[in-house]
Design an enzyme around this catalytic site. Structure first.
Site, mmCIF file in Angstrom:
data_model
loop_
_atom_site.group_PDB
_atom_site.id
_atom_site.type_symbol
_atom_site.label_atom_id
_atom_site.label_comp_id
_atom_site.label_asym_id
_atom_site.label_seq_id
_atom_site.Cartn_x
_atom_site.Cartn_y
_atom_site.Cartn_z
ATOM 1 C CB ALA A 29 3.356 -7.363 -0.664
ATOM 2 C CG ASN A 56 8.100 -7.425 9.708
ATOM 3 O OD1 ASN A 56 8.490 -8.197 10.580
ATOM 4 N ND2 ASN A 56 8.804 -6.383 9.322
ATOM 5 C CB THR A 57 2.084 -9.950 6.767
ATOM 6 O OG1 THR A 57 2.642 -9.177 5.696
ATOM 7 C CG2 THR A 57 0.567 -9.878 6.679
ATOM 8 N N GLY A 63 -5.624 -3.741 11.841
ATOM 9 C CA GLY A 63 -6.620 -3.823 10.784
ATOM 10 C C GLY A 63 -6.073 -3.358 9.454
ATOM 11 C CG HIS A 256 4.276 0.892 17.021
ATOM 12 N ND1 HIS A 256 3.652 0.871 18.246
ATOM 13 C CD2 HIS A 256 3.312 0.669 16.107
ATOM 14 C CE1 HIS A 256 2.360 0.643 18.066
ATOM 15 N NE2 HIS A 256 2.127 0.518 16.780
ATOM 16 C CD GLU A 271 -1.859 3.301 15.756
ATOM 17 O OE1 GLU A 271 -1.078 4.180 16.131
ATOM 18 O OE2 GLU A 271 -1.948 2.937 14.581
ATOM 19 N NE ARG A 295 1.359 2.941 14.079
ATOM 20 C CZ ARG A 295 1.367 1.826 13.364
ATOM 21 N NH1 ARG A 295 2.333 1.604 12.502
ATOM 22 N NH2 ARG A 295 0.393 0.946 13.498
ATOM 23 C CG HIS A 398 6.211 -0.696 13.735
ATOM 24 N ND1 HIS A 398 6.079 -2.067 13.863
ATOM 25 C CD2 HIS A 398 5.052 -0.254 13.167
ATOM 26 C CE1 HIS A 398 4.888 -2.430 13.397
ATOM 27 N NE2 HIS A 398 4.266 -1.357 12.950
ATOM 28 C CD GLU A 428 8.408 -2.441 6.513
ATOM 29 O OE1 GLU A 428 9.122 -1.802 7.309
ATOM 30 O OE2 GLU A 428 7.815 -3.503 6.806
#
Length: 463
Positions: A29, A56-57, A63, A256, A271, A295, A398, A428
């Site tokens: 972001a 965290n990215t 995806g 998660h 995932e 999740r 998560h 986030e």
């Protein structure tokens, strides 16, 4: 080119006293908002408290969700913003902010195009839990989306000379007598400094690694491990609260389901592994859930097992479609074997039971009907291509769905619901978009969609 670029942070001595917009945080972001703001004529600076960038990215692997894209059409997938909206709304327990969700879903395709216009091409698709269609866009190489995005954005920002300072901690947001943002106080290289800026974008991420905030909002989760990097401690939320910002849904924290935690460091198993066909089995070698449920549901199903853990089982066909598995293997997280029987013995499972489970699953794939659990996605190929693999997984903290209350223009709201002039937020650190359960692939999309929006609206504000 970006793949050969090595990021070097700006020297602390070059930090200036005045910028148009201060961006706090260097995850997706923050990087996106800086690029968008610079291209709209602003003079941004990125401040990152950690010694490394990406937040965290950098840990995202599956995806970036988007609907109505040309990439989908090339694969024969006819999608709609309305379907994307409804599936995210259902997956979030119908607790998503409708205005945020509408903006998010209807601008997702544009975000893919915007990245492409900058040479960041996501031209492969996979599927995540809670989605009925392939919406998770990723690079053709199937490389983990997070590092791919961050590295490309860093290269682009370097080309246009946007300064990025690491080990620079913002200690206070400053407002003038009229209640408008006027800058920040920071600590850098052992010194306290004031940076003046009429706009600030908070892109500091969530609080999944903050024992302080977890104790306040979800003490029941204190014993859980986390997938978050150590810097995810809710700094932006705390900074904004100190000047009267409103928070919402802070108790909504996502667990998660598939995290490898047998080593000192936890590793989220993306995932996409399940999206490309992996199944989950218990300690007896039996499937126990729809692996691509939300999740929240899959985590609950694993936690209900006696061992509170499970095994992801997949074959070489899945491994070929998920490059991140090579990384998991390099960390010693993957058990491999030439046959299902050998794999079962290594996992101390009954070989006959595991063989029967695989037979039932392959039959479900062939008939396109999962009689046991009703799975309808991630069923493109049977698990029959040697070698075979397993990863031991269990749920972990998560994602924090709650955070700062923003409107669809990424403007931060105060306790009375009024806009705090000059303060924007994306990613986030914000709350409301995801409801009580984030859909996989929506976090990267959120960083791009609302990172762009924050940069655009800062430009509008300062015009």
């Amino acid at each position: 080119m970006a793949e050969k670029f090595k990021f070097t942070p700006s020297a602390p001595s070059s930090l200036q006293e005045q910028y148009d917009v201060v961006i706090i945080g260097s995850g997706g972001a923050g990087l996106v908002s800086a690029l968008q703001a610079r291209e709209l004529g602003l003079r941004p600076v990125i401040l990152e408290k950690m010694p490394t960038v990406g937040g965290n990215t950098m840990r995202a692997s599956s995806g970036m969700n988007a609907a109505e894209t040309n990439i989908q059409l090339r694969e024969g997938i006819v999608d709609s913003f309305a379907e994307f909206y409804q599936e995210t709304y259902q997956g979030g327990g119908r607790l998503n902010d409708p205005e945020l969700l509408n903006y998010f879903t209807t601008h997702s395709g544009q975000a893919i195009d915007w990245l492409r216009s900058h040479g960041i091409i996501l031209n492969d698709l996979t599927i995540t839990g809670g989605m009925k269609k392939k919406r998770a866009h990723r690079p053709k190489s199937t490389a983990p989306i997070g590092a791919f995005l961050v590295n490309n954005l860093l290269w682009l920002l370097d080309q246009i000379k946007v300064p990025i300072f690491t080990q620079t901690t913002v200690t206070e947001l400053l407002k003038d007598d009229a209640g408008k943002i006027r800058g920040v106080n920071v600590q850098v290289a052992g010194e306290h400094k004031t940076i003046f800026a009429p706009a600030v974008i908070l892109a500091t991420g969530g609080f999944g690694a903050s024992k302080q905030l977890l104790k306040r909002y979800r003490p029941d989760l204190l014993a859980y491990k986390t997938t978050n990097q150590v810097g995810a401690t809710g700094d932006g939320i705390i900074l904004a609260e100190h000047i009267g910002a409103q928070v919402l849904q802070m108790e909504m924290i996502q667990i998660h389901p598939t995290v490898q935690q047998d080593t000192p460091h936890t590793y989220l198993i993306g995932e996409a592994v399940r999206g490309e066909g992996a199944i989950l089995v218990d300690q007896q070698g039996v499937r126990f859930t729809n692996e691509l449920g939300t999740r929240k549901i899959v985590s609950e199903q694993i936690t209900a097992l006696p061992e509170q853990a499970a095994y992801l089982i997949f074959d070489y066909g899945v491994k070929e479609r998920v490059k991140a598995i090579d990384f998991y293997a390099s960390k010693g997280l993957v058990v491999s074997a030439a046959t299902p029987s050998e794999l079962a013995k290594k996992l101390q499972l009954d070989p006959t039971v595991l063989a029967d489970t695989l037979l039932q699953w392959n039959t479900a794939v062939e008939t396109k009907k999962d009689v046991k659990f009703g799975r309808t996605t991630g069923m493109q190929r049977k698990l029959e291509k040697a070698p075979y693999y397993a990863i031991h997984v269990a749920p972990a903290i998560h994602y924090t769905m709650g955070g700062l209350h923003i409107n669809e223009k990424a403007q931060v709201l105060d306790q009375a619901g009024n806009i705090i002039a000059g303060l924007f937020a994306a990613g986030e650190v914000t709350g409301g978009l995801h409801g009580n359960n984030r859909i996989g692939g929506n976090s990267i999309a959120e960083t791009v969609v609302f990172g762009r929006q924050a940069g655009q609206q800062a430009a509008v504000y300062l015009a």
